[in-house]
Design a protein around this motif. Sequence first.
Motif, PDB file in Angstrom:
ATOM      1  N   ILE A   1      -7.387  -6.870  22.868  1.00 34.93           N
ATOM      2  CA  ILE A   1      -8.618  -7.164  22.127  1.00 34.93           C
ATOM      3  C   ILE A   1      -8.679  -6.320  20.857  1.00 34.93           C
ATOM      4  CG2 ILE A   1     -11.133  -7.024  22.192  1.00 34.93           C
ATOM      5  CD1 ILE A   1     -10.955  -7.608  25.205  1.00 34.93           C
ATOM      6  N   ALA A   2      -8.357  -5.035  20.979  1.00 35.07           N
ATOM      7  CA  ALA A   2      -8.398  -4.148  19.815  1.00 35.07           C
ATOM      8  C   ALA A   2      -7.413  -4.617  18.745  1.00 35.07           C
ATOM      9  CB  ALA A   2      -8.077  -2.718  20.233  1.00 35.07           C
ATOM     10  N   ASP A   3      -6.201  -4.991  19.154  1.00 32.40           N
ATOM     11  CA  ASP A   3      -5.211  -5.498  18.196  1.00 32.40           C
ATOM     12  C   ASP A   3      -5.758  -6.706  17.453  1.00 32.40           C
ATOM     13  OD1 ASP A   3      -3.436  -3.563  18.909  1.00 32.40           O
ATOM     14  OD2 ASP A   3      -2.135  -4.859  20.120  1.00 32.40           O
ATOM     15  N   CYS A   4      -6.382  -7.603  18.199  1.00 31.69           N
ATOM     16  CA  CYS A   4      -6.885  -8.846  17.614  1.00 31.69           C
ATOM     17  C   CYS A   4      -8.045  -8.574  16.649  1.00 31.69           C
ATOM     18  CB  CYS A   4      -7.329  -9.787  18.737  1.00 31.69           C
ATOM     19  SG  CYS A   4      -7.690 -11.473  18.190  1.00 31.69           S
ATOM     20  N   MET A   5      -8.980  -7.728  17.047  1.00 30.52           N
ATOM     21  CA  MET A   5     -10.148  -7.446  16.209  1.00 30.52           C
ATOM     22  C   MET A   5      -9.757  -6.653  14.960  1.00 30.52           C
ATOM     23  SD  MET A   5     -13.186  -6.647  18.967  1.00 30.52           S
ATOM     24  CE  MET A   5     -14.470  -6.714  17.710  1.00 30.52           C
ATOM     25  N   ILE A   6      -8.842  -5.670  15.122  1.00 35.54           N
ATOM     26  CA  ILE A   6      -8.387  -4.895  13.963  1.00 35.54           C
ATOM     27  C   ILE A   6      -7.641  -5.804  12.993  1.00 35.54           C
ATOM     28  CG2 ILE A   6      -6.818  -3.069  13.221  1.00 35.54           C
ATOM     29  CD1 ILE A   6      -7.480  -1.631  15.881  1.00 35.54           C
ATOM     30  N   GLY A   7      -6.781  -6.655  13.532  1.00 36.13           N
ATOM     31  CA  GLY A   7      -6.028  -7.569  12.678  1.00 36.13           C
ATOM     32  C   GLY A   7      -6.912  -8.569  11.958  1.00 36.13           C
ATOM     33  N   SER A   8      -8.080  -8.844  12.519  1.00 38.60           N
ATOM     34  CA  SER A   8      -9.000  -9.810  11.913  1.00 38.60           C
ATOM     35  C   SER A   8     -10.045  -9.141  11.022  1.00 38.60           C
ATOM     36  CB  SER A   8      -9.702 -10.615  13.018  1.00 38.60           C
ATOM     37  OG  SER A   8      -8.763 -11.290  13.819  1.00 38.60           O
ATOM     38  N   GLY A   9      -9.940  -7.809  10.846  1.00 38.80           N
ATOM     39  CA  GLY A   9     -10.866  -7.116   9.967  1.00 38.80           C
ATOM     40  C   GLY A   9     -12.154  -6.693  10.634  1.00 38.80           C
ATOM     41  N   TYR A  10     -12.187  -6.667  11.958  1.00 34.11           N
ATOM     42  CA  TYR A  10     -13.407  -6.291  12.698  1.00 34.11           C
ATOM     43  C   TYR A  10     -13.199  -4.981  13.488  1.00 34.11           C
ATOM     44  CZ  TYR A  10     -15.597 -10.752  11.624  1.00 34.11           C
ATOM     45  OH  TYR A  10     -16.183 -11.817  10.972  1.00 34.11           O
ATOM     46  N   SER A  11     -12.481  -4.058  12.888  1.00 35.34           N
ATOM     47  CA  SER A  11     -12.193  -2.789  13.572  1.00 35.34           C
ATOM     48  C   SER A  11     -13.458  -1.973  13.806  1.00 35.34           C
ATOM     49  CB  SER A  11     -11.186  -1.980  12.765  1.00 35.34           C
ATOM     50  OG  SER A  11     -11.694  -1.697  11.469  1.00 35.34           O
ATOM     51  N   ASN A  12     -14.414  -2.007  12.868  1.00 29.62           N
ATOM     52  CA  ASN A  12     -15.624  -1.191  13.005  1.00 29.62           C
ATOM     53  C   ASN A  12     -16.396  -1.528  14.278  1.00 29.62           C
ATOM     54  OD1 ASN A  12     -15.082   0.166  10.653  1.00 29.62           O
ATOM     55  ND2 ASN A  12     -16.429  -1.089   9.375  1.00 29.62           N
ATOM     56  N   GLU A  13     -16.557  -2.835  14.535  1.00 26.61           N
ATOM     57  CA  GLU A  13     -17.292  -3.259  15.728  1.00 26.61           C
ATOM     58  C   GLU A  13     -16.583  -2.797  17.000  1.00 26.61           C
ATOM     59  OE1 GLU A  13     -18.464  -5.989  12.427  1.00 26.61           O
ATOM     60  OE2 GLU A  13     -16.640  -4.990  13.112  1.00 26.61           O
ATOM     61  N   CYS A  14     -15.265  -2.907  16.972  1.00 30.61           N
ATOM     62  CA  CYS A  14     -14.458  -2.522  18.127  1.00 30.61           C
ATOM     63  C   CYS A  14     -14.550  -1.010  18.370  1.00 30.61           C
ATOM     64  CB  CYS A  14     -13.009  -2.937  17.876  1.00 30.61           C
ATOM     65  SG  CYS A  14     -11.882  -2.549  19.219  1.00 30.61           S
ATOM     66  N   VAL A  15     -14.370  -0.248  17.314  1.00 31.81           N
ATOM     67  CA  VAL A  15     -14.367   1.210  17.413  1.00 31.81           C
ATOM     68  C   VAL A  15     -15.737   1.736  17.825  1.00 31.81           C
ATOM     69  CG1 VAL A  15     -14.191   3.344  16.048  1.00 31.81           C
ATOM     70  CG2 VAL A  15     -12.447   1.548  15.817  1.00 31.81           C
ATOM     71  N   LYS A  16     -16.797   1.135  17.306  1.00 29.57           N
ATOM     72  CA  LYS A  16     -18.153   1.583  17.622  1.00 29.57           C
ATOM     73  C   LYS A  16     -18.421   1.511  19.122  1.00 29.57           C
ATOM     74  CE  LYS A  16     -22.996   0.716  16.449  1.00 29.57           C
ATOM     75  NZ  LYS A  16     -23.931  -0.135  15.660  1.00 29.57           N
ATOM     76  N   ILE A  17     -18.012   0.429  19.729  1.00 30.01           N
ATOM     77  CA  ILE A  17     -18.208   0.264  21.177  1.00 30.01           C
ATOM     78  C   ILE A  17     -17.371   1.286  21.947  1.00 30.01           C
ATOM     79  CG2 ILE A  17     -17.833  -1.291  23.124  1.00 30.01           C
ATOM     80  CD1 ILE A  17     -18.381  -3.619  21.196  1.00 30.01           C
ATOM     81  N   TYR A  18     -16.121   1.420  21.519  1.00 30.31           N
ATOM     82  CA  TYR A  18     -15.215   2.337  22.220  1.00 30.31           C
ATOM     83  C   TYR A  18     -15.750   3.762  22.180  1.00 30.31           C
ATOM     84  CZ  TYR A  18     -10.861   4.465  23.776  1.00 30.31           C
ATOM     85  OH  TYR A  18      -9.922   5.165  24.486  1.00 30.31           O
ATOM     86  N   LYS A  19     -16.167   4.199  20.997  1.00 30.12           N
ATOM     87  CA  LYS A  19     -16.692   5.563  20.849  1.00 30.12           C
ATOM     88  C   LYS A  19     -17.921   5.772  21.720  1.00 30.12           C
ATOM     89  CE  LYS A  19     -15.236   6.310  16.042  1.00 30.12           C
ATOM     90  NZ  LYS A  19     -15.737   6.441  14.648  1.00 30.12           N
ATOM     91  N   LEU A  20     -18.801   4.784  21.735  1.00 28.94           N
ATOM     92  CA  LEU A  20     -20.044   4.895  22.481  1.00 28.94           C
ATOM     93  C   LEU A  20     -19.773   5.175  23.960  1.00 28.94           C
ATOM     94  CD1 LEU A  20     -23.170   4.539  22.583  1.00 28.94           C
ATOM     95  CD2 LEU A  20     -22.737   2.126  23.121  1.00 28.94           C
ATOM     96  N   ILE A  21     -18.857   4.426  24.542  1.00 31.74           N
ATOM     97  CA  ILE A  21     -18.622   4.546  25.978  1.00 31.74           C
ATOM     98  C   ILE A  21     -17.711   5.721  26.314  1.00 31.74           C
ATOM     99  CG2 ILE A  21     -17.582   3.409  27.978  1.00 31.74           C
ATOM    100  CD1 ILE A  21     -18.673   0.783  26.954  1.00 31.74           C
ATOM    101  N   ARG A  22     -16.625   5.849  25.598  1.00 27.87           N
ATOM    102  CA  ARG A  22     -15.676   6.889  25.957  1.00 27.87           C
ATOM    103  C   ARG A  22     -16.182   8.294  25.606  1.00 27.87           C
ATOM    104  NH1 ARG A  22     -13.327   5.309  30.023  1.00 27.87           N
ATOM    105  NH2 ARG A  22     -12.169   7.268  29.877  1.00 27.87           N
ATOM    106  N   LYS A  23     -16.971   8.420  24.566  1.00 31.27           N
ATOM    107  CA  LYS A  23     -17.548   9.732  24.254  1.00 31.27           C
ATOM    108  C   LYS A  23     -18.497  10.170  25.371  1.00 31.27           C
ATOM    109  CE  LYS A  23     -19.710  12.487  20.622  1.00 31.27           C
ATOM    110  NZ  LYS A  23     -20.600  13.216  21.515  1.00 31.27           N
ATOM    111  N   SER A  24     -19.216   9.199  25.925  1.00 26.41           N
ATOM    112  CA  SER A  24     -20.120   9.532  27.026  1.00 26.41           C
ATOM    113  C   SER A  24     -19.321   9.994  28.248  1.00 26.41           C
ATOM    114  CB  SER A  24     -20.994   8.336  27.389  1.00 26.41           C
ATOM    115  OG  SER A  24     -20.238   7.299  28.002  1.00 26.41           O
ATOM    116  N   VAL A  25     -18.135   9.420  28.440  1.00 29.54           N
ATOM    117  CA  VAL A  25     -17.275   9.834  29.546  1.00 29.54           C
ATOM    118  C   VAL A  25     -16.824  11.291  29.344  1.00 29.54           C
ATOM    119  CG1 VAL A  25     -15.050   9.466  30.684  1.00 29.54           C
ATOM    120  CG2 VAL A  25     -16.472   7.499  30.051  1.00 29.54           C
ATOM    121  N   VAL A  26     -16.404  11.618  28.125  1.00 31.85           N
ATOM    122  CA  VAL A  26     -15.948  12.976  27.819  1.00 31.85           C
ATOM    123  C   VAL A  26     -17.098  13.968  27.960  1.00 31.85           C
ATOM    124  CG1 VAL A  26     -15.046  14.493  26.011  1.00 31.85           C
ATOM    125  CG2 VAL A  26     -14.068  12.209  26.332  1.00 31.85           C
TER     126      VAL A  26
END
Length: 602
Positions: free
Chosen positions: A170-195
Amino acid sequence: MLGRFLSSFSTPSTPSSSTHKFSKSMAEEAVEHAESIITKWDPNSSSITRVTSLFHGNRDEAEDFLTSVRDLRRAMHTLVSEHPASGMLVPSQKLMQMAMARLQKEFYQILAATRDKLDPESVSLRSSDGSRNFEDENELGSEEELKTAGESITDVERVMAVAMLDLKSIADCMIGSGYSNECVKIYKLIRKSVVDEGLHLLGIEKFRPSQIHKMNREALEHMIKNWINAVKIAVKTLFNGEKALCDHVFSASQTIKESCFSEISEGARNLFKFPVLVAKCKKLPERIFPLMELYEALSDLQPEVEFIFNSESTSDINLQVVSSLHGLAESIRAVLSDFASTIQNDSSKTLIMGGGIHPLTQKVMNYISSLADYSRILSDIFSDSPPPRNTALPEAYFESPTSDSSLTPAVSVHLAWLILVLLCKLDRKAKVYKDMSLSYLFLANNLQIVLDKVCTTRLNVLLGEDWVFKLAQKVIQYASTYETMAWGKVFSSLPDVNSPPLSPEEAKECFQRFNAAFEEAYKKQSSWVVPDMKLRDELKVSIAKELLPAYREFYDTHRMTLRMENNFEMFVRFTPDDLENYISALFHGTALSGIAPPPTPQ
């Protein structure tokens, strides 16, 4: 709206994307084909697919969805670059937005659903054992492949493996399509809470200087112990696992994975500030040991920290670790310097009864021998720091101890220097005694304690045989000087072996001189002590060896002649056996009952 899409072509495509162009008809056909698949999974539709997970269901359909998005992207590129007026551009852009919304939702659902299963420890172990190289995965695994893999791994591992593959796809597809910000925002939100949650469970909190500085010794040492345990887990498991996961999911973009991991690892910046705050606490001698334990733990972890936080965006974390180590080293050096000053400035005039062990000797040697157990850390801290040179101390003592140990000599020199400071202070304290012989007994006793402590601890290895031999010689020298000064008058009261025969009157006078000298020496020394059994026995043997043979010969020679004299017991007051008993009773602090010298006759 096409600006974001166009910008995606300014960076290298993902491995799964092809850069070749479609013809116009092929492009329009690709858009139409993509529409049939993407609209089915429109997240805003009222169909069942709105609440159904694309990646949780039929995996072949999920792969078709990703393929259609990649084909749509290539088609849009063809239309934008060669047919900018095409009426298919606007519909294809809306279609791309719909696809990205679905992938964004899927990305969130996978991260949320596997939040506990995709724990850093599992990721860390999986990335370190090389059980599967995720970086080579460009496509989703088929159901058959995953079924085969599932036969050799546990259910939890299978869920984690599938999730990691899906997230990366999913990340490869979204980054390749120019939607990296949306992908990264979600990832940071969840994984930062885990850390952050992981750090909280490890007991890591926002450390305030005032909070640490007000702690008593027990509380601070408890916090340091907890921090050491926590930081090992945090580095080896928490951050290492998150780094592996982040690198895997965002392998399509070095910049994204570095910046993403930097933000997720914000807690590391607070984590590594703790040693600096502790280093700024009051420099008390007993605090050096938790400081060294902090230094050791952080120093051992530094290579792993450098490996994990190896990007420019996390370089400040490495600098924080370096700063913490520097602060701890400075604090440890300051504590030892203050400790040496404390010894030098000790002004107690307390007279140690009987020339026994001074409390300062015990305290300092216990402290220095404990320091020797941290020789590896001290060797690192003092590797480029020569010991201070005090002109008030004998220059000869500054010779570096020699040892077969491979440790850096600096630590040996520093510990030897601390002992030197103690020896010089003992020299001054010995001058408190009015009786010089007692001063030397005091020095022999206290240097013997130093010698024993060195020989029975790691100091023996650090200081070396030559240093120990010289100190042992010093003990012998002080003991010999004591014996000469305390018993010299007694020894000299007896006639020399080569002296001419004595008349009865001369022998009588000689007995009287001996009696007076011995009684004076014995009474004076009856309260003196030698705590060390070996030194005590050696002194007794040495005194007896010098005194008893000479007295026995003198006694045997003149006893029969003088026995006929009146008041024989008045001038022949001791038998050789009496003297042996008296000598054996020395150095215990009190004369033994029943063998005290008889009173002087009236």
